[in-house]
Motif scaffolding. Structure first.
Motif, mmCIF file in Angstrom:
data_model
loop_
_atom_site.group_PDB
_atom_site.id
_atom_site.type_symbol
_atom_site.label_atom_id
_atom_site.label_comp_id
_atom_site.label_asym_id
_atom_site.label_seq_id
_atom_site.Cartn_x
_atom_site.Cartn_y
_atom_site.Cartn_z
ATOM 1 N N PRO A 17 2.917 7.694 6.742
ATOM 2 C CA PRO A 17 1.875 8.227 6.305
ATOM 3 C C PRO A 17 0.911 7.026 5.840
ATOM 4 O O PRO A 17 -0.466 7.208 6.053
ATOM 5 C CB PRO A 17 2.203 8.824 4.923
ATOM 6 N N ARG A 18 1.421 6.005 5.493
ATOM 7 C CA ARG A 18 0.432 4.748 4.884
ATOM 8 C C ARG A 18 -0.141 4.163 6.429
ATOM 9 O O ARG A 18 -1.533 4.092 6.261
ATOM 10 C CB ARG A 18 1.147 3.688 4.347
ATOM 11 N N VAL A 52 -1.199 11.765 0.594
ATOM 12 C CA VAL A 52 -2.531 11.288 1.021
ATOM 13 C C VAL A 52 -3.266 10.343 -0.335
ATOM 14 O O VAL A 52 -3.631 9.347 -0.263
ATOM 15 C CB VAL A 52 -3.611 11.910 1.525
ATOM 16 N N TYR A 53 -3.333 11.247 -1.492
ATOM 17 C CA TYR A 53 -3.764 10.640 -2.771
ATOM 18 C C TYR A 53 -3.008 9.278 -3.223
ATOM 19 O O TYR A 53 -3.619 8.329 -3.781
ATOM 20 C CB TYR A 53 -3.854 11.629 -3.617
ATOM 21 N N THR A 60 -5.535 1.287 -2.355
ATOM 22 C CA THR A 60 -6.944 0.540 -3.227
ATOM 23 C C THR A 60 -6.298 -0.335 -4.254
ATOM 24 O O THR A 60 -6.886 -1.362 -4.370
ATOM 25 C CB THR A 60 -7.461 1.781 -3.852
ATOM 26 N N ASP A 61 -5.166 -0.322 -4.707
ATOM 27 C CA ASP A 61 -4.515 -1.187 -5.817
ATOM 28 C C ASP A 61 -4.545 -2.498 -5.405
ATOM 29 O O ASP A 61 -4.813 -3.345 -6.185
ATOM 30 C CB ASP A 61 -3.283 -0.435 -6.425
ATOM 31 N N VAL A 62 -4.006 -2.555 -4.164
ATOM 32 C CA VAL A 62 -3.501 -3.646 -3.507
ATOM 33 C C VAL A 62 -4.818 -4.462 -2.605
ATOM 34 O O VAL A 62 -4.734 -5.668 -2.115
ATOM 35 C CB VAL A 62 -2.224 -3.809 -2.764
ATOM 36 N N GLY A 63 -5.775 -3.862 -2.827
ATOM 37 C CA GLY A 63 -7.017 -4.347 -2.095
ATOM 38 C C GLY A 63 -7.146 -4.075 -0.780
ATOM 39 O O GLY A 63 -7.955 -4.910 -0.060
ATOM 40 N N ARG A 79 -12.342 0.371 4.658
ATOM 41 C CA ARG A 79 -11.352 -0.778 4.597
ATOM 42 C C ARG A 79 -12.040 -1.799 4.101
ATOM 43 O O ARG A 79 -13.080 -2.198 4.507
ATOM 44 C CB ARG A 79 -11.017 -0.689 6.179
ATOM 45 N N ARG A 80 -11.528 -2.629 3.223
ATOM 46 C CA ARG A 80 -12.059 -3.597 2.736
ATOM 47 C C ARG A 80 -12.531 -4.918 3.646
ATOM 48 O O ARG A 80 -11.377 -5.363 4.134
ATOM 49 C CB ARG A 80 -11.222 -4.072 1.452
#
Lengths: 152, 152
Positions: A17-18, A52-53, A60-63, A79-80
């Motif tokens: 999933p990731r 998914v959430y 998001t937490d790890v940037g 995507r950052r």
DNA sequence: CCCGATTCTTGAACGATTCCAGATTGGTGT
DNA sequence: ACACCAATCTGGAATCGTTCAAGAATCGGG
């Protein structure tokens, strides 16, 4: 750098999933959680809403992802990239696009008085009308057939 | 200028709920809809949730109120002053305060490329920690003050 | 290859806001 | 003052995006 390695580097497990979420967000520019779910399910039909959430939060937490939350609309993810760009949101259909700040690296980052707040981020959002909504002034009432650029 | 006259000038009917909402928002700086409801009911116990939302929308539409929607928090309302100020939001407890922009009248208002969007507003939001949350890093879960529940 | 911690699934709950239908009201014209 | 009609208000249920909860499955170090 593969997504797999990027995940490992941040101490996250590598799961289907990731990887699928990363791929989906990379492919669809400013996807909502719902859109990500749809995309991911093309490859992994059984992934749950919750997965998914969870993944979006973890990434998001790890940037690895950046979350955008335009007022009145569902959150979007991108995507950052290291740069500090901003966003335009269409008042008509909610379409969203990237905008580079014209004036220097961090304008507006130094407010005059902050009431004692410690500020870590300044976020700029532009509001207006996308090309489609400029030519079709009142069409946005038709919620079912959005003319939004990224809706299709 | 009384609120009554201000309403009439904009072609809006003068009703008790409207006057009460204006009074409440004027008294409580950045009140949420829920907070406005509570305040209004002190004077008019029977006003409905819907009436408050209707009034807030009506007043926002004619520019007598300004709506602020910090990501992840309920909308807030303030009596509009003509100036173009911005807001700080506390990541810990959701507290919100006004901030005047330090650099000129409208910096960041001219993005480099707008992808064809017509821009009418640039909105700046600062994120950080309020004085209380700076000194009590993780204590906000134990606070009794019903500030916005937070995802942090 | 086994185990424990992390991650996933299913399903239901949540808060903020809006939709609906019907009753009430403000204020303009008489 | 009076009546009228659209604007407004009431009450209740529905909606959307997101999160909570509990248990099953999976990852990856030893």
């Amino acid at each position: 750098m593969t997504d797999t390695n990027a995940l490992r580097e941040r101490g996250l497990r590598v799961t289907a999933p990731r990887l699928a979420v990363l791929e989906a967000v990379g492919r669809v520019p400013h996807a909502t959680a719902d859109r990500v779910l749809t995309e991911v399910r093309r490859a992994l039909p059984t992934v749950s809403v919750q997965a998914v959430y969870d993944v979006l939060h973890a990434l998001t937490d790890v940037g690895m992802l950046r979350r955008i939350e335009p007022a009145g609309h569902a959150a979007r993810y991108e995507r950052r990239v290291a740069d500090n760009h901003h966003h335009v949101v269409c008042r008509g259909c909610g379409a969203l696009d990237d905008v580079d700040c014209a004036v220097g690296p961090s304008p507006c980052l130094t407010p005059s008085s902050t009431s004692g707040f410690t500020i870590d981020t300044a976020e700029v959002t532009y509001w207006g009308l996308c090309p489609a909504c400029q030519s079709a002034p009142d069409t946005h009432t038709t919620r079912d057939q959005p003319v939004a650029p990224d809706a299709a």
